[in-house]
Design a protein around this motif. Structure first.
Motif, PDB file in Angstrom:
ATOM      1  N   VAL A   1     -31.278 -17.912  29.536  1.00 47.66           N
ATOM      2  CA  VAL A   1     -31.301 -16.884  28.478  1.00 47.66           C
ATOM      3  C   VAL A   1     -29.904 -16.298  28.298  1.00 47.66           C
ATOM      4  N   MET A   2     -29.256 -16.019  29.437  1.00 49.34           N
ATOM      5  CA  MET A   2     -27.947 -15.361  29.362  1.00 49.34           C
ATOM      6  C   MET A   2     -26.873 -16.272  28.770  1.00 49.34           C
ATOM      7  N   ILE A   3     -27.083 -17.583  28.844  1.00 48.13           N
ATOM      8  CA  ILE A   3     -26.097 -18.479  28.214  1.00 48.13           C
ATOM      9  C   ILE A   3     -26.510 -18.778  26.769  1.00 48.13           C
ATOM     10  N   SER A   4     -27.815 -18.807  26.504  1.00 46.75           N
ATOM     11  CA  SER A   4     -28.231 -19.232  25.165  1.00 46.75           C
ATOM     12  C   SER A   4     -27.944 -18.153  24.114  1.00 46.75           C
ATOM     13  N   VAL A   5     -28.026 -16.879  24.487  1.00 46.41           N
ATOM     14  CA  VAL A   5     -27.757 -15.828  23.486  1.00 46.41           C
ATOM     15  C   VAL A   5     -26.311 -15.914  22.974  1.00 46.41           C
ATOM     16  N   PRO A   6     -25.306 -15.892  23.870  1.00 50.49           N
ATOM     17  CA  PRO A   6     -23.944 -16.074  23.329  1.00 50.49           C
ATOM     18  C   PRO A   6     -23.736 -17.429  22.660  1.00 50.49           C
ATOM     19  N   ALA A   7     -24.414 -18.474  23.178  1.00 51.20           N
ATOM     20  CA  ALA A   7     -24.255 -19.801  22.567  1.00 51.20           C
ATOM     21  C   ALA A   7     -24.704 -19.765  21.108  1.00 51.20           C
ATOM     22  N   LEU A   8     -25.847 -19.135  20.869  1.00 52.40           N
ATOM     23  CA  LEU A   8     -26.379 -19.046  19.493  1.00 52.40           C
ATOM     24  C   LEU A   8     -25.443 -18.235  18.603  1.00 52.40           C
ATOM     25  N   LEU A   9     -24.997 -17.097  19.131  1.00 52.93           N
ATOM     26  CA  LEU A   9     -24.159 -16.215  18.310  1.00 52.93           C
ATOM     27  C   LEU A   9     -22.793 -16.849  18.029  1.00 52.93           C
ATOM     28  N   ILE A  10     -22.243 -17.494  19.028  1.00 51.33           N
ATOM     29  CA  ILE A  10     -20.922 -18.121  18.837  1.00 51.33           C
ATOM     30  C   ILE A  10     -21.042 -19.321  17.894  1.00 51.33           C
TER      31      ILE A  10
END
Lengths: 293, 289
Positions: free
Chosen positions: A199-208
């Motif tokens: 979860v903690m990697i996917s949120v920035p991944a999506l936003l970036i």
């Protein structure tokens, strides 16, 4: 001056994104002593899942975000079940698991490249509307990155410091084999940690990826940023990861201001080596006795 | 025919890289992911020295080895208090720094444009121009390097590295200094990496930073992880497997665009499976810890 403030603000926003990724890396490293290189694979998997659900098989945006995060968690669990746990059961060393984790990253980025191609993919083709505060100008996605990123970083910090399971895992450090002694289910806890990391990697991944697009080979770059933030802040303290990420990112922005964006990576890794040499416990870490190492 | 000879040249270059890194990974037990940085420094140092000072192949290569050795020594002195993942991360950091410098220090390295027109080696008025000539030349150099490394592998120095690798504290009680021995190993490893760097630069007559990336360092380390390390057979097996695999994929009719990714996927799979079933690699003597 306004350029400085703009770059400083951009640095803080980017730092928040790196802080979230640092949690994704640090929580696995701190809990199970796994140098989680496959986090880079999870980053690109999340980006491409989001691309798939927005561009190939279009869903409403909120649903696409949810599906991407769910797929990212599932991918994390797959890595745990297929790679990390079998290695753990076999009592393999952390070095061996790190190399296997590197194998996961190599396989993932090339499978994605085979399916989606090596070229850059973008999700949003429209100009982001900007918002002006005093002299500072932000895009809408930057504000989402700032508030959503800070929100989940703080929420996770509270969870890690208050929840019994996380407190136990944290207290056990790298001696995860002691967890079953306390009557806690090790396998489920491992899955929980990997899911939190996902979860903690996917949120920035999506936003970036929504902001600047993606290619199959960006995973290693973001993994290294996350790892540097964790080692820079101090591997043993949750809040230090965030401070490490923000200081790192602000220093990168100052590099852009004073020199050029071309030297960002040099500054990042020079900081890493400098910190490792002169303050191996990180900016906020506490020194351990020799006997504890 | 030239195709096979070209393949032979590349195998010889990677044999030298693998044998030099074997000293640190296979004998020292330290996972260094910075070999492409030294390979690159060697290639650039050779190129700049030969172009600006007009030196021939061997003096220019010796200077490149000296430059790499000094940089390797300074780097080793800085990071050798770390072990395991922290050491690997520090070497990644060094690799990234070197790449950024090669890519962005344009007045010196010409950055992404690279340096072209590198002279071919010349001996006694004979220029090594054709691929067959270069093949013979690089094979002779590779044999010399592997001969030296073979002597080194059976020397008391390599034995002391093995002792440190297997039990550092026990080795220290025998009077072996980890710091001193590892620094020596890093100096030799980095200085030797300059030789394939010089061979590569004079063979392709053009260098740019994209040949010396982190991916290249991971590839060179994978040669030892897949083939094996800590002996002579492992690195050789690794080089042959990792360099011939893409050619095999090409021969089975796989399109080039797909073959590149498939090759990487097979490497990745081999890394996972070998680490699980055979951590010593295919023909190695040391199981990575």
């Amino acid at each position: 001056m306004s350029l400085f403030l703009q770059l400083l603000s951009n640095g803080i926003i980017q730092g928040v994104m790196i802080a979230c990724m640092a949690v994704g890396f640090g929580i696995v490293y701190r809990s199970f002593k796994i140098f989680h290189i496959a986090l880079g694979a999870q980053f690109i998997f999340s980006c491409y899942a989001f691309y798939f659900f927005t561009s190939v098989f279009p869903l409403p945006l909120i649903l696409a975000i949810l599906m991407s995060i769910i797929f990212s968690i599932a991918f994390g669990i797959l890595i745990e079940k297929a790679v990390y746990y079998p290695f753990y059961k076999k009592h393999c060393s952390s070095g061996v698991i790190m190399i296997a984790s590197l194998g996961v990253l190599i396989i993932t980025e090339n499978l994605i490249a085979l399916y989606f191609g090596n070229q850059v993919k973008t999700i949003s083709n429209t100009l982001e509307p900007s918002v002006v505060f005093a002299w500072l100008r932000f895009t809408r996605i930057q504000l989402i990155q700032l508030f959503l990123g800070s929100g989940i970083f703080v929420a996770m910090g509270i969870l890690v410091s208050k929840n019994k399971i996380f407190k136990t895992v944290w207290a056990m450090g790298d001696q995860a084999e002691l967890i079953p002694v306390l009557g806690l289910p090790l396998l489920k806890i491992r899955m929980l940690i990997i899911s939190v990391s996902a979860v903690m990697i996917s949120v920035p991944a999506l936003l970036i990826s929504y902001d600047i697009g993606m290619d199959p080979h960006i995973g290693m770059h973001y993994l290294l940023l996350a790892a540097v933030a964790v080692f820079f802040g101090g591997t043993d303290k949750y809040w230090a990861w965030g401070i490490g990420a923000i200081v790192l990112s602000v220093l990168q922005s100052l590099t852009v201001w004073k020199f050029s964006a071309r030297w960002i990576d040099l500054v990042t890794f020079a900081i890493l080596i400098f910190v490792l040499m002169f303050r191996p416990q990180g900016l906020m870490g506490t020194r351990t006795r020799l006997e504890e190492d | 025919m030239n195709y096979f000879l070209h393949l032979g040249v590349m195998i010889a270059i990677y044999i030298m890289l693998a044998y030099s890194l074997n000293l640190v990974i296979g004998y020292g037990g330290l996972l260094a992911l910075s070999q492409a940085a030294f390979y690159g420094i060697g290639a650039y140092a050779y190129t700049l020295v030969s172009m600006h000072l007009g030196l021939s192949f061997f003096p220019a290569t010796l200077i490149a080895m000296f430059v790499c050795g000094v940089i390797g020594c300074l780097f080793a002195m800085a990071v050798l208090k770390f072990r395991n993942e922290t050491f690997a991360l520090a070497t990644i950091g060094f690799q990234m720094i070197v790449f950024v410098i090669l890519y962005n220090w344009t007045p010196f390295t010409k950055g992404p444009y690279g340096i072209s027109g590198i002279a071919r080696p010349t001996f006694f008025g004979l220029t090594i121009e054709s691929v067959p000539q270069f093949f013979i030349f690089v094979v002779i150099i590779a044999l010399l390097v592997t001969g030296i490394m073979k002597i080194l592998y059976i020397s008391p120095f390599a034995l002391s590295l093995k002792a440190l690798r297997d039990d550092e504290k026990a080795a220290q009680t025998l009077g072996i200094s980890p710091y001193r021995q590892y620094v020596r190993a890093m100096i030799i490893c980095s200085a030797i990496a300059a030789i394939p760097g010089a061979c590569f630069a004079s063979y392709v007559t053009y260098i740019d930073p994209t040949s010396f990336t982190l991916q290249e360092s991971i590839f060179i380390a994978s040669i030892l992880l897949v083939g094996g390390s800590g002996n002579l057979k492992g690195p050789t097996a690794g080089v042959l497997l990792m360099l011939l695999l893409p050619e095999v994929l090409r021969f089975v009719g796989m399109p080039n665009a797909v073959a590149a990714n498939m090759r990487e996927i097979i490497y990745g799979l081999m890394l996972i499976l070998l680490m699980y079933f055979r951590p010593k690699g295919i023909a190695g003597a040391y199981a990575f810890k």
